[in-house]
Write a protein that holds these residues in place. Structure first.
Motif, PDB file in Angstrom:
ATOM      1  N   LEU A 105       0.829  -1.201   0.000  1.00  0.00           N
ATOM      2  CA  LEU A 105       0.000   0.000   0.000  1.00  0.00           C
ATOM      3  C   LEU A 105       0.865   1.253   0.000  1.00  0.00           C
ATOM      4  O   LEU A 105       0.825   2.090   0.906  1.00  0.00           O
ATOM      5  CB  LEU A 105      -0.967  -0.018   1.169  1.00  0.00           C
ATOM      6  CG  LEU A 105      -2.101  -1.040   1.029  1.00  0.00           C
ATOM      7  CD1 LEU A 105      -3.033  -0.974   2.222  1.00  0.00           C
ATOM      8  CD2 LEU A 105      -2.878  -0.826  -0.265  1.00  0.00           C
ATOM      9  N   THR A 106       1.658   1.367  -1.050  1.00  0.00           N
ATOM     10  CA  THR A 106       2.400   2.589  -1.328  1.00  0.00           C
ATOM     11  C   THR A 106       1.404   3.663  -1.751  1.00  0.00           C
ATOM     12  O   THR A 106       0.224   3.369  -2.008  1.00  0.00           O
ATOM     13  CB  THR A 106       3.387   2.342  -2.465  1.00  0.00           C
ATOM     14  OG1 THR A 106       2.626   1.995  -3.641  1.00  0.00           O
ATOM     15  CG2 THR A 106       4.355   1.214  -2.134  1.00  0.00           C
ATOM     16  N   PRO A 107       1.815   4.915  -1.831  1.00  0.00           N
ATOM     17  CA  PRO A 107       0.891   5.934  -2.341  1.00  0.00           C
ATOM     18  C   PRO A 107       0.296   5.575  -3.694  1.00  0.00           C
ATOM     19  O   PRO A 107      -0.908   5.760  -3.918  1.00  0.00           O
ATOM     20  CB  PRO A 107       1.777   7.182  -2.417  1.00  0.00           C
ATOM     21  CG  PRO A 107       2.752   6.988  -1.297  1.00  0.00           C
ATOM     22  CD  PRO A 107       3.057   5.517  -1.299  1.00  0.00           C
ATOM     23  N   THR A 108       1.103   5.030  -4.574  1.00  0.00           N
ATOM     24  CA  THR A 108       0.592   4.642  -5.893  1.00  0.00           C
ATOM     25  C   THR A 108      -0.390   3.491  -5.787  1.00  0.00           C
ATOM     26  O   THR A 108      -1.446   3.477  -6.445  1.00  0.00           O
ATOM     27  CB  THR A 108       1.759   4.260  -6.820  1.00  0.00           C
ATOM     28  OG1 THR A 108       2.638   5.384  -6.955  1.00  0.00           O
ATOM     29  CG2 THR A 108       1.266   3.840  -8.189  1.00  0.00           C
ATOM     30  N   GLY A 109      -0.052   2.493  -4.967  1.00  0.00           N
ATOM     31  CA  GLY A 109      -0.939   1.356  -4.795  1.00  0.00           C
ATOM     32  C   GLY A 109      -2.262   1.745  -4.171  1.00  0.00           C
ATOM     33  O   GLY A 109      -3.332   1.265  -4.582  1.00  0.00           O
ATOM     34  N   TYR A 110      -2.204   2.629  -3.187  1.00  0.00           N
ATOM     35  CA  TYR A 110      -3.442   3.080  -2.532  1.00  0.00           C
ATOM     36  C   TYR A 110      -4.285   3.902  -3.499  1.00  0.00           C
ATOM     37  O   TYR A 110      -5.516   3.760  -3.541  1.00  0.00           O
ATOM     38  CB  TYR A 110      -3.101   3.900  -1.293  1.00  0.00           C
ATOM     39  CG  TYR A 110      -4.296   4.206  -0.435  1.00  0.00           C
ATOM     40  CD1 TYR A 110      -4.854   3.238   0.389  1.00  0.00           C
ATOM     41  CD2 TYR A 110      -4.885   5.473  -0.448  1.00  0.00           C
ATOM     42  CE1 TYR A 110      -5.962   3.513   1.186  1.00  0.00           C
ATOM     43  CE2 TYR A 110      -5.984   5.761   0.340  1.00  0.00           C
ATOM     44  CZ  TYR A 110      -6.523   4.776   1.155  1.00  0.00           C
ATOM     45  OH  TYR A 110      -7.628   5.058   1.921  1.00  0.00           O
ATOM     46  N   ALA A 111      -3.646   4.746  -4.289  1.00  0.00           N
ATOM     47  CA  ALA A 111      -4.377   5.570  -5.245  1.00  0.00           C
ATOM     48  C   ALA A 111      -5.106   4.716  -6.280  1.00  0.00           C
ATOM     49  O   ALA A 111      -6.183   5.094  -6.757  1.00  0.00           O
ATOM     50  CB  ALA A 111      -3.433   6.546  -5.929  1.00  0.00           C
ATOM     51  N   ALA A 112      -4.533   3.563  -6.621  1.00  0.00           N
ATOM     52  CA  ALA A 112      -5.207   2.675  -7.570  1.00  0.00           C
ATOM     53  C   ALA A 112      -6.512   2.158  -6.983  1.00  0.00           C
ATOM     54  O   ALA A 112      -7.539   2.063  -7.680  1.00  0.00           O
ATOM     55  CB  ALA A 112      -4.286   1.511  -7.938  1.00  0.00           C
ATOM     56  N   PHE A 113      -6.505   1.808  -5.700  1.00  0.00           N
ATOM     57  CA  PHE A 113      -7.747   1.411  -5.043  1.00  0.00           C
ATOM     58  C   PHE A 113      -8.737   2.579  -5.047  1.00  0.00           C
ATOM     59  O   PHE A 113      -9.929   2.406  -5.311  1.00  0.00           O
ATOM     60  CB  PHE A 113      -7.480   0.973  -3.604  1.00  0.00           C
ATOM     61  CG  PHE A 113      -6.979  -0.424  -3.442  1.00  0.00           C
ATOM     62  CD1 PHE A 113      -7.811  -1.513  -3.675  1.00  0.00           C
ATOM     63  CD2 PHE A 113      -5.670  -0.665  -3.043  1.00  0.00           C
ATOM     64  CE1 PHE A 113      -7.350  -2.815  -3.515  1.00  0.00           C
ATOM     65  CE2 PHE A 113      -5.201  -1.958  -2.878  1.00  0.00           C
ATOM     66  CZ  PHE A 113      -6.043  -3.036  -3.111  1.00  0.00           C
ATOM     67  N   ALA A 114      -8.240   3.766  -4.734  1.00  0.00           N
ATOM     68  CA  ALA A 114      -9.111   4.935  -4.633  1.00  0.00           C
ATOM     69  C   ALA A 114      -9.792   5.249  -5.955  1.00  0.00           C
ATOM     70  O   ALA A 114     -10.962   5.654  -5.988  1.00  0.00           O
ATOM     71  CB  ALA A 114      -8.307   6.142  -4.153  1.00  0.00           C
ATOM     72  N   ARG A 115      -9.080   5.071  -7.035  1.00  0.00           N
ATOM     73  CA  ARG A 115      -9.684   5.296  -8.347  1.00  0.00           C
ATOM     74  C   ARG A 115     -10.881   4.363  -8.555  1.00  0.00           C
ATOM     75  O   ARG A 115     -11.923   4.779  -9.069  1.00  0.00           O
ATOM     76  CB  ARG A 115      -8.650   5.075  -9.453  1.00  0.00           C
ATOM     77  CG  ARG A 115      -9.205   5.348 -10.846  1.00  0.00           C
ATOM     78  CD  ARG A 115      -8.177   4.980 -11.909  1.00  0.00           C
ATOM     79  NE  ARG A 115      -7.023   5.839 -11.868  1.00  0.00           N
ATOM     80  CZ  ARG A 115      -6.962   7.037 -12.456  1.00  0.00           C
ATOM     81  NH1 ARG A 115      -8.019   7.513 -13.097  1.00  0.00           N
ATOM     82  NH2 ARG A 115      -5.863   7.747 -12.394  1.00  0.00           N
ATOM     83  N   ALA A 116     -10.740   3.120  -8.128  1.00  0.00           N
ATOM     84  CA  ALA A 116     -11.843   2.163  -8.263  1.00  0.00           C
ATOM     85  C   ALA A 116     -13.034   2.563  -7.397  1.00  0.00           C
ATOM     86  O   ALA A 116     -14.192   2.423  -7.800  1.00  0.00           O
ATOM     87  CB  ALA A 116     -11.359   0.764  -7.899  1.00  0.00           C
ATOM     88  N   TRP A 117     -12.756   3.081  -6.181  1.00  0.00           N
ATOM     89  CA  TRP A 117     -13.860   3.527  -5.320  1.00  0.00           C
ATOM     90  C   TRP A 117     -14.594   4.696  -5.957  1.00  0.00           C
ATOM     91  O   TRP A 117     -15.820   4.758  -5.932  1.00  0.00           O
ATOM     92  CB  TRP A 117     -13.327   3.934  -3.946  1.00  0.00           C
ATOM     93  CG  TRP A 117     -12.526   2.883  -3.251  1.00  0.00           C
ATOM     94  CD1 TRP A 117     -12.662   1.527  -3.385  1.00  0.00           C
ATOM     95  CD2 TRP A 117     -11.447   3.087  -2.333  1.00  0.00           C
ATOM     96  NE1 TRP A 117     -11.733   0.881  -2.593  1.00  0.00           N
ATOM     97  CE2 TRP A 117     -10.981   1.802  -1.939  1.00  0.00           C
ATOM     98  CE3 TRP A 117     -10.839   4.215  -1.797  1.00  0.00           C
ATOM     99  CZ2 TRP A 117      -9.933   1.641  -1.044  1.00  0.00           C
ATOM    100  CZ3 TRP A 117      -9.789   4.072  -0.899  1.00  0.00           C
ATOM    101  CH2 TRP A 117      -9.349   2.787  -0.530  1.00  0.00           C
TER     102      TRP A 117
END
Length: 301
Positions: free
Chosen positions: A258-270
């Motif tokens: 859950l790096t910033p990039t990894g977390y942002a990918a989840f956020a895009r899906a939300w």
């Protein structure tokens, strides 16, 4: 993502610990209010600088569970007032509009619906509400494990003249087709209750990022496009929490993915499922919020 997206801050306790603030169990994030309030202000500023539109009062641990019955009786109102004032000062000094969310926590401890005791929680939350009221723009009941907790908070703030945001923690290992709160009550039931209580927002927090997308989908479907209720997510960075875990027993390990990039990918899906409020909970820091701000900026250019 659009320019209507609201960005929350991230976790406060972890960021305090990382910044060198006074930090230990059982006081947890409340210790900085008692021994080093300047650290709390600095954490708020870090999130504002990262792009957060909302900063959350450091009142989550201002409960007897963390600071003890005697200290809460003697200093609870004072500490809640300080938590509100510190956040308000940082928000008012920001170069853009920043709102303050008044954090109202589960009094019996996180992740444990079996520890919910409404009769015990009411007088504690009354103290927090009284201390925070002069400073907050909305109330944010966080990490709610059961619907009854939301009903109690709504009753306590009904006459305060400020919006209510309800945020529930999810069963991390529930079947992905049937998202549920840690109490076993459904996300659909939470959406219906948020509507019945007149909440301005329905959020899901302090759960695995993987559990969030289907919860947002279920809430969006139940509320419908015409609903004025915003949906939001601020996940944690922990592995799944066991149902019998000791509430707030210590600092859980942080997932390496859950790096910033990894977390942002989840956020895009939300966001694609209908979430218009995004932020982070435990283990999610300013660098993650900055990544969300970048996503928003790219999407609106």
């Amino acid at each position: 993502m659009t320019d209507t997206l609201i960005l929350l801050d991230g976790g406060t306790g972890r960021e305090l610990a990382r910044s060198g603030a006074p930090f230990r169990q059982p006081e947890w994030s409340a210790l900085a209010l008692i021994e080093g309030p300047q650290f709390v202000s600095e954490v708020h500023r870090r999130y504002v600088n990262a792009g957060a539109d909302v900063i959350t009062t450091n009142s989550y641990a201002v409960v007897p569970f963390h600071i003890g019955e005697d200290r809460f009786a003697a200093q609870g109102r004072e500490l809640a007032d300080l938590a509100g004032r510190l956040a308000r000062e940082v928000a008012d000094a920001a170069p853009r509009k920043v709102r303050v969310a008044g954090s109202l926590p589960p009094v019996g401890g996180s992740y444990r619906p079996d520890l919910v005791d409404l009769a015990r929680a009411r007088p504690v939350l009354e103290v927090l509400v009284a201390g925070l009221a002069p400073y907050v723009d909305h109330w944010q009941a966080e990490t709610l494990s059961a619907l009854a907790e939301a009903e109690l908070v709504a009753d306590l703030v009904r006459d305060k003249g400020k919006p209510l945001w309800l945020s529930f923690t999810l069963h991390d290992e529930a079947p992905l087709t049937e998202p549920a709160l840690r109490s076993g009550e459904s996300v659909v039931a939470a959406a219906r209750l948020a509507s019945a209580l007149g909440a301005e927002a329905l959020l899901f927090n302090c759960s695995q990022p993987e559990a969030m997308q289907v919860a947002v989908r279920a809430a969006s479907a139940e509320l419908g496009e015409a609903s004025p209720i915003r949906i939001g997510v601020y996940a944690n960075a922990f592995p799944p929490m066991a149902e019998d875990a000791e509430a707030n027993s210590g600092l859980s390990p942080i997932r390496a993915d859950l790096t910033p990039t990894g977390y942002a990918a989840f956020a895009r899906a939300w966001a694609d499922e209908g979430a218009t409020i995004l932020g982070g909970c435990c283990g999610i820091g300013p660098e993650h919020i900055a990544a969300l701000a970048l996503l928003r900026a790219v999407a609106t250019t």
